[in-house]
Enzyme design. Structure first.
Site, PDB file in Angstrom:
ATOM      1  CG  HIS A  48      -0.119   0.396   2.711  1.00 41.06           C
ATOM      2  ND1 HIS A  48       0.057  -0.658   3.230  1.00 41.06           N
ATOM      3  CD2 HIS A  48      -0.291   1.252   2.801  1.00 41.06           C
ATOM      4  CE1 HIS A  48       0.639  -0.261   4.235  1.00 41.06           C
ATOM      5  NE2 HIS A  48       0.179   1.386   4.450  1.00 41.06           N
TER       6      HIS A  48
ATOM      7  CD  GLU B  47       2.826   9.015  -1.433  1.00 39.72           C
ATOM      8  OE1 GLU B  47       3.158  10.599  -0.967  1.00 39.72           O
ATOM      9  OE2 GLU B  47       1.674   9.351  -2.829  1.00 39.72           O
ATOM     10  CG  ASP B  48       5.902   6.529   1.152  1.00 41.54           C
ATOM     11  OD1 ASP B  48       6.012   7.410   0.760  1.00 41.54           O
ATOM     12  OD2 ASP B  48       5.529   5.835   1.778  1.00 41.54           O
TER      13      ASP B  48
END
Length: 758
Positions: free
Chosen positions: A107, A111-112
């Site tokens: 998840h 994003e990271d």
């Protein structure tokens, strides 16, 4: 997960005592680090409830996420990968499907890390890619507790989870693990995150039926926001547990034995309530800890629904019942799908004992909520489709999202959603026996809109348990409510918005009010446009106007007409858009400073282009001159007031001079009053009254005897002998007003009467 305020070394030790399995914490020595769950541990956890799990998929996701996060670390110093791993572990406790577990592992990758949606789609499939992208969008929201921004973010959160509810489950698990490790976050962020969790995520988990998760989120937030109160309550609970060390076991044994001796096999579990639950009850009821009587609760798990009621009978015939503490959520389930029988009895040692009697299936739904519907099962339908059929909690979520689509502003939506997240419920019935669940303190207006929006919009009265009652009546459990409707009412009074308690009702009232006002403006605009075309001897047709919409920068004909009715667009602009050669008449019809100024048409009653005025309850946005009004029989003129509609003035009103420079705002209007349904109109009179006892009473008596209604009265002492009365009246027409004035002049206490023309 409760703790007391600790010294830094103690806090360090406490934070390192994190569970390998989140629901069963294992204490470790101070200096040790938590062992991260290995691949085979994860696979075994999933296989324990899903023997057909795709081991290869889980292994690939584990390795992919571990490599993607690489050497990243969390604020605690732990490898970052420990976070998605713990989130996945929480979701295995909820027994979720492979796709959800994999999405939890991945998840944070988009994003990271360097991972992309396309890459995840290629390796794990589009279903998992869509889940991960949905979670990525949620993370980018950066929810904060500032009202306006938080409101908009709550909208985005609910809209994002509407496509696939598993996004919500992963998000809640993500928030739960972040709350478990909140002590590593800077203090200012810690408070903000805890407030947000208590405001949104904990009640949302509760609304989804996930009681265990809700309780832990609440307790972790409470520990952060008010550590002293948390420590005090926990200390008292621990002391009580020490004093009653054997009580829970004794009650469990007695209950089990009693039920077995009556031929009923049951599992009985005792537990004490959480500190947050205890604290909120103490605050809500303004009582001390010693006055609490239901700190311990027992769950009685039986085989089927019939056994639930048999167990209830056995319990009630064995121990005295506490009056008013019985609730049957099996026959009337909560909206979050919770089903149980609740009762409180005086048990062993004169201790109050709260019992929750339910089946295994009910217990599973009570603990896991919507997650219980999203199990791997047969995989033939999507979790969202299954929820549509099985879950009332998901139905609430969908109805909340439906309110979003109606375009309520973010702050209002946040207010209404919080209302519905937090409120307990009452259960009422329609005359046909349909159950309607509403928040506590809801009234008949809320009930009507819960039945159907059209029922709410047309409601004019009600019967509660067969008796006529006001629509504002607060409803109680078990009320039978019949809503009386009228086709004549197409929109509710705007004042209902302040009376309604549910977000659905308030949103529907606001929407209906906006629609009704817009329809009024559109109707007025159409009449203004059509009459201009009549005077200009031009042909008007909607089809021709449709072709001119781009030139008017409007999307629809109704938009154009509403803009004209509100005074935002001139009717001449519409004519010019349809007929480029049209030239606006520039005469001194009403507004010239010289000549026949302020002069009405020769006979406005027969003017074919004049707009008919029926009163303030007509289908047009009509207002009357603020300082004197107008009544049928007056020769009148209309002034378009931007944002308000038409203001009607008598032709003799001196206020019309203020509009001499704006001839485009003047309208031909005429009275069109139905004699069969008389209505009152506003007027103002000025009375010079002799200053003596009873003089005001005589004036009021004359008005009342002649069927006039005093709306407002003000008094001003002009001299020792006379008082000036300014009286706002409501009368039927000019003849009625003239009769009242004539009768007042006949009174000896009245020196002078004149009408005020605003």
């Amino acid at each position: 997960m409760a703790y007391r305020r600790q010294s830094p070394p103690q806090m360090q030790a406490a934070t390192e005592q994190v569970a390998v399995v989140p629901t069963s914490p294992v204490k470790t020595p101070k200096a040790s680090r938590v062992r991260m769950m290995r691949q085979y541990d994860l696979v075994e956890r999933v296989r324990s409830y899903n023997p057909d799990t795709n081991e290869d998929l889980l292994n690939r996701a584990y390795v992919y996420a571990m490599k993607a996060h690489g050497s990243q670390t969390r604020a605690s110093g732990d490898p970052y990968f420990s976070h998605p791993l713990e989130v996945a572990a929480i979701l295995t406790d909820l027994k979720l499907d492979d796709a959800t577990i994999v999405a939890a592992l991945l998840h944070d990758t988009i994003e990271d890390t360097e991972a992309t949606r396309a890459e995840i789609d290629q390796i794990f499939g589009s279903e998992i890619g869509a889940l991960v992208e949905g979670l990525t969008k949620l993370k980018r929201l950066e929810l904060v507790s500032r009202e306006a921004k938080q409101a908009e973010n709550l909208r985005k959160l609910l809209l994002a989870i509407s496509d696939d509810v598993r996004v919500l489950l992963v998000k809640l698990a993500d928030r739960l693990h972040n709350m478990r490790t909140l002590e590593f976050v800077p203090p200012e962020s810690r408070k903000r995150i805890a407030e947000e969790t208590l405001d949104i995520y904990a009640p949302l988990a509760g609304r989804m039926g996930m009681q265990e998760m809700r309780e832990e989120l609440e307790d972790l937030s409470f520990r952060t926001l008010d550590p002293e109160a948390h420590a005090v309550v926990k200390q008292r609970l621990d002391a009580l547990a020490e004093r009653n060390r054997n009580l829970i076991g004794e009650i469990e044994t007695q209950l089990t034995t009693n039920l077995r001796s009556n031929g009923l096999t049951a599992k009985v579990y005792g537990r004490r309530k959480k500190p947050f639950s205890i604290w909120t009850k103490m605050e809500r009821k303004s009582i001390g800890f010693e006055q609490l009587s239901d700190i311990f609760a027992f769950r009685v798990i039986v085989s089927d629904i019939e056994a639930c009621y048999r167990a209830l009978g056995i319990v009630h015939t064995t121990w005295p019942v506490v009056p008013g503490r019985f609730k049957d959520y099996i026959s009337t389930p909560k909206q979050n799908d919770y089903r149980s029988i609740h009762t409180t009895v005086i048990g062993p040692g004169n201790q109050r004992v709260e019992l929750q009697i339910r089946t295994e299936e009910m217990h599973r739904i009570a603990e896991f909520g919507i997650a219980a519907h999203v199990l791997y099962k047969d995989g033939t339908v999507s979790p969202t489709e299954r929820l549509k059929r099985e879950s009332n909690a998901f139905a609430w979520l969908r109805s909340t999202i439906a309110i979003l689509s109606e375009g309520a502003n973010p702050e209002e939506f946040l207010e209404h959603t919080k209302l519905e997240l937090f409120h307990d419920q009452v259960f009422c019935f329609t005359p046909k026996g349909k159950l309607i669940a509403l928040p506590r303190h809801a009234n008949v207006i809320d009930f009507a809109y819960a039945v159907h929006t059209d029922v709410g919009n047309s409601a004019v009265g009600c019967k509660i348990n067969g008796k006529f009652s006001p629509l504002s009546s607060e409803l109680q459990n078990g009320d039978e409510v019949e809503v009386l409707t009228s086709e004549a009412q197409s929109a509710p009074p705007s004042a209902w918005e302040a009376l309604a308690r549910t977000g659905k009702a308030r949103a529907a009232i606001r929407r209906a009010t906006r629609t009704a006002v817009r329809d009024q403006y559109a109707g007025l605009g159409r009449r203004i446009v059509e009459r201009l075309f009549e005077r200009a001897k031009l042909d008007y047709a909607d089809d021709k106007l449709k072709g001119a919409l781009p030139r008017l920068a409007r999307n629809s004909i109704d938009d154009v007409m509403a803009a004209v009715g509100r005074g935002e667009m001139k009717a001449s602009n519409v004519a010019r858009a349809m007929y480029p050669d049209y030239k606006e008449e520039r005469g001194a019809r009403y507004g010239a400073k010289k000549g026949p100024a302020l002069k009405a048409p020769a006979d406005p009653h027969r003017s074919p282009s004049a707009i008919p005025i029926r009163g303030i309850n007509s289908d047009l946005p009509v207002h009357f001159a603020p300082n004197g009004g107008a009544v049928p029989g007056d020769r009148i003129v209309g002034i378009v007031t931007p944002g308000k509609g038409i203001t009607i003035y008598p032709i003799q009103s001196p206020a019309l001079k203020d509009f001499e420079e704006e001839p485009e705002r003047w309208l031909d209007v005429r009275w069109d009053v139905d004699d069969t349904t008389p209505q009152r109109f506003p007027a103002r009179i000025l009375v010079q009254n002799v200053n003596e006892p009873g003089s005001l009473a005589q004036v009021a008596t004359v008005i009342a005897e002649h069927d006039g209604n005093i709306d407002n009265i003000s008094m001003h002492r002009r001299s020792p002998d006379f008082t000036e009365l300014t009286i706002d009246l409501e009368v039927y027409d000019l003849k009625h007003l003239s009769a009242i004035i004539a009768q007042l002049r006949a009174k000896s206490v009245v020196a002078q009467v004149e009408r005020v023309n605003g």
